[in-house]
Design a protein around this motif. Sequence first.
Motif, PDB file in Angstrom:
ATOM      1  N   SER A 122       0.847  -1.190   0.000  1.00 48.67           N
ATOM      2  CA  SER A 122       0.000   0.000   0.000  1.00 48.67           C
ATOM      3  C   SER A 122       0.883   1.241   0.000  1.00 48.67           C
ATOM      4  O   SER A 122       2.004   1.216   0.505  1.00 48.67           O
ATOM      5  CB  SER A 122      -0.943   0.016   1.218  1.00 48.67           C
ATOM      6  OG  SER A 122      -0.197   0.105   2.433  1.00 48.67           O
ATOM      7  N   LYS A 123       0.353   2.322  -0.580  1.00 51.03           N
ATOM      8  CA  LYS A 123       1.090   3.580  -0.658  1.00 51.03           C
ATOM      9  C   LYS A 123       0.291   4.679   0.032  1.00 51.03           C
ATOM     10  O   LYS A 123      -0.929   4.725  -0.057  1.00 51.03           O
ATOM     11  CB  LYS A 123       1.336   3.972  -2.122  1.00 51.03           C
ATOM     12  CG  LYS A 123       2.201   3.014  -2.913  1.00 51.03           C
ATOM     13  CD  LYS A 123       3.645   3.008  -2.439  1.00 51.03           C
ATOM     14  CE  LYS A 123       4.349   4.311  -2.768  1.00 51.03           C
ATOM     15  NZ  LYS A 123       4.630   4.491  -4.196  1.00 51.03           N
ATOM     16  N   SER A 127       3.878   4.127   3.781  1.00 52.99           N
ATOM     17  CA  SER A 127       3.750   3.057   2.787  1.00 52.99           C
ATOM     18  C   SER A 127       4.233   1.734   3.367  1.00 52.99           C
ATOM     19  O   SER A 127       5.106   1.693   4.237  1.00 52.99           O
ATOM     20  CB  SER A 127       4.554   3.402   1.527  1.00 52.99           C
ATOM     21  OG  SER A 127       4.005   4.533   0.880  1.00 52.99           O
ATOM     22  N   HIS A 128       3.664   0.658   2.861  1.00 52.82           N
ATOM     23  CA  HIS A 128       3.937  -0.699   3.348  1.00 52.82           C
ATOM     24  C   HIS A 128       4.465  -1.543   2.191  1.00 52.82           C
ATOM     25  O   HIS A 128       3.868  -1.586   1.116  1.00 52.82           O
ATOM     26  CB  HIS A 128       2.631  -1.287   3.909  1.00 52.82           C
ATOM     27  CG  HIS A 128       2.752  -2.694   4.385  1.00 52.82           C
ATOM     28  ND1 HIS A 128       1.666  -3.545   4.505  1.00 52.82           N
ATOM     29  CD2 HIS A 128       3.828  -3.428   4.795  1.00 52.82           C
ATOM     30  CE1 HIS A 128       2.065  -4.708   4.956  1.00 52.82           C
ATOM     31  NE2 HIS A 128       3.368  -4.668   5.138  1.00 52.82           N
ATOM     32  N   SER A 193      -1.375  -3.888   9.157  1.00 52.68           N
ATOM     33  CA  SER A 193      -2.403  -3.136   8.427  1.00 52.68           C
ATOM     34  C   SER A 193      -3.065  -2.082   9.318  1.00 52.68           C
ATOM     35  O   SER A 193      -3.444  -1.002   8.837  1.00 52.68           O
ATOM     36  CB  SER A 193      -3.460  -4.088   7.866  1.00 52.68           C
ATOM     37  OG  SER A 193      -4.074  -4.833   8.909  1.00 52.68           O
ATOM     38  N   ASP A 197      -3.136   1.920   8.489  1.00 54.74           N
ATOM     39  CA  ASP A 197      -4.430   2.590   8.402  1.00 54.74           C
ATOM     40  C   ASP A 197      -4.529   3.738   9.404  1.00 54.74           C
ATOM     41  O   ASP A 197      -4.988   4.837   9.051  1.00 54.74           O
ATOM     42  CB  ASP A 197      -5.541   1.566   8.657  1.00 54.74           C
ATOM     43  CG  ASP A 197      -6.917   2.147   8.447  1.00 54.74           C
ATOM     44  OD1 ASP A 197      -7.217   2.583   7.317  1.00 54.74           O
ATOM     45  OD2 ASP A 197      -7.727   2.181   9.403  1.00 54.74           O
ATOM     46  N   ASN A 200      -2.116   6.780   8.380  1.00 53.98           N
ATOM     47  CA  ASN A 200      -2.569   7.522   7.204  1.00 53.98           C
ATOM     48  C   ASN A 200      -3.851   8.319   7.437  1.00 53.98           C
ATOM     49  O   ASN A 200      -4.109   9.301   6.756  1.00 53.98           O
ATOM     50  CB  ASN A 200      -2.750   6.572   6.017  1.00 53.98           C
ATOM     51  CG  ASN A 200      -1.421   6.119   5.448  1.00 53.98           C
ATOM     52  OD1 ASN A 200      -0.435   6.852   5.468  1.00 53.98           O
ATOM     53  ND2 ASN A 200      -1.371   4.906   4.928  1.00 53.98           N
TER      54      ASN A 200
END
Length: 205
Positions: A122-123, A127-128, A193, A197, A200
């Motif tokens: 994910s960005k 980011s991951h 996650s 989440d 962000n």
Amino acid sequence: MQIIKTFTIVTTLLLLPFLTLKAQTSHLLDYIVLNSGDTLYGKVKHVNQRKVPPRYYKKIRFTNTKGKRKKYKRADVAAFNVNNTNYEGFWLSQSSRGMTLINPQYDIDPKNGERYFLRVISKGKLSHYYLEWWEQGEAGSSWMDLFRKEKDQFFIRATQGLFGLKRKTLAKYFANCPSLQEKIKKKQIRKVSQVVDYYNKNCVD
């Protein structure tokens, strides 16, 4: 004037199915992004599945839509997509700490680093990524979770294998977001996650 408008509308309607088909076809294809900025669509191979365990090709193999094949040095590739999975290239170094899996930080170091392609999960502001590899005798890949804030020139390892989040490392890393820092310390957040989440949505760089 009316004739021109009518011609434009008719031309657009005639071309629309072809443009849509082209867009759909491009979406289904792998692609490779060169350092020059050019994006090439076709078929990408970066792992030699014939080896046990599998290993990365020294050069990324690309076959275009006409069947023409070409190999690209890893250093010449910025990113690529394989089976709708994105990978981004980085020069990573742990020279000051030794290259081991227990180190928490991976520096982006074009001069002294080694070329890695990280799988994009994910960005965002945070980011991951996955850093992937293969264990001896294993057909499937193993990976470690890495975090990177937008402006950082390094990655932080997020987990310690089966033991879950690297809480001390992450609490220090997220000092700019006290509420997340506290939730990590108190184990109110337990998954990678959830960290991504929360940061962000609630943290400011």
